[in-house]
Design an enzyme around this catalytic site. Structure first.
Site, mmCIF file in Angstrom:
data_model
loop_
_atom_site.group_PDB
_atom_site.id
_atom_site.type_symbol
_atom_site.label_atom_id
_atom_site.label_comp_id
_atom_site.label_asym_id
_atom_site.label_seq_id
_atom_site.Cartn_x
_atom_site.Cartn_y
_atom_site.Cartn_z
ATOM 1 N N GLU A 104 0.873 -1.174 0.000
ATOM 2 C CA GLU A 104 0.000 0.000 0.000
ATOM 3 C C GLU A 104 0.902 1.213 0.000
ATOM 4 O OE1 GLU A 104 -1.873 -0.644 3.709
ATOM 5 O OE2 GLU A 104 -3.261 -2.129 2.940
ATOM 6 N N TYR B 104 7.808 1.719 -7.631
ATOM 7 C CA TYR B 104 7.078 0.455 -7.617
ATOM 8 C C TYR B 104 6.673 0.044 -9.038
ATOM 9 C CZ TYR B 104 6.761 1.432 -2.601
ATOM 10 O OH TYR B 104 7.049 1.720 -1.294
#
Length: 146
Positions: free
Chosen positions: A103, A115
């Protein structure tokens, strides 16, 4: 650069890095509770042996989850975050993980870019997930198949 297993003796430096680099830092109890059986974490040491970054993760069955990854403010921009993230993925796969989750605060553009560069994709949103005082922010849910 060297990556080694975290120990509870590293917690004071982890707190220092977290408080300097994160506007919403983990507290002491979060670090202390991250040394249980299903958790694992690693630290990144620079050429001088100084702890400059870390990650903390959890593996349950085949699902790997990144709980925290942080690089010291003065060491950012040197590829340490990418090195830690790649280590997280390799370590998780070597422990039997088939997918990884995380998250990230929706406003954390640099983390989201990292990411995505490493293969994660957004697969959901948690509205107002992060609460700090009167401030609320969405969490982007990201995943990768290993």
């Amino acid at each position: 650069m060297k990556i080694e297993l975290l120990s509870q003796h590293d917690i004071p430096r982890l707190l220092q890095i977290e408080q300097q680099a994160n506007p919403y830092p983990w507290q002491l109890n979060a670090f202390q509770s991250s040394f249980g059986d299903c958790y694992f974490g690693y630290k990144l040491l620079d050429a001088n042996g100084t702890l400059q970054g870390f990650y903390i993760a959890q593996l349950i069955l085949e699902q790997l989850e990144l709980f925290n990854i942080c690089v010291a403010t003065e060491a950012q921009g040197q590829g340490y975050g990418k090195a830690l993230l790649q280590h997280f993925l390799h370590e998780g796969a070597s422990r039997g993980a088939t997918e990884a989750f995380l998250e990230v605060r929706s406003s954390n553009d640099s983390a989201i870019a990292l990411y995505e560069k490493c293969g994660f994709s957004i697969n959901g949103i948690r509205k107002n997930y992060y609460v700090y005082g009167d401030t609320k922010a969405d969490a982007l849910l990201m995943m990768i198949i290993l």
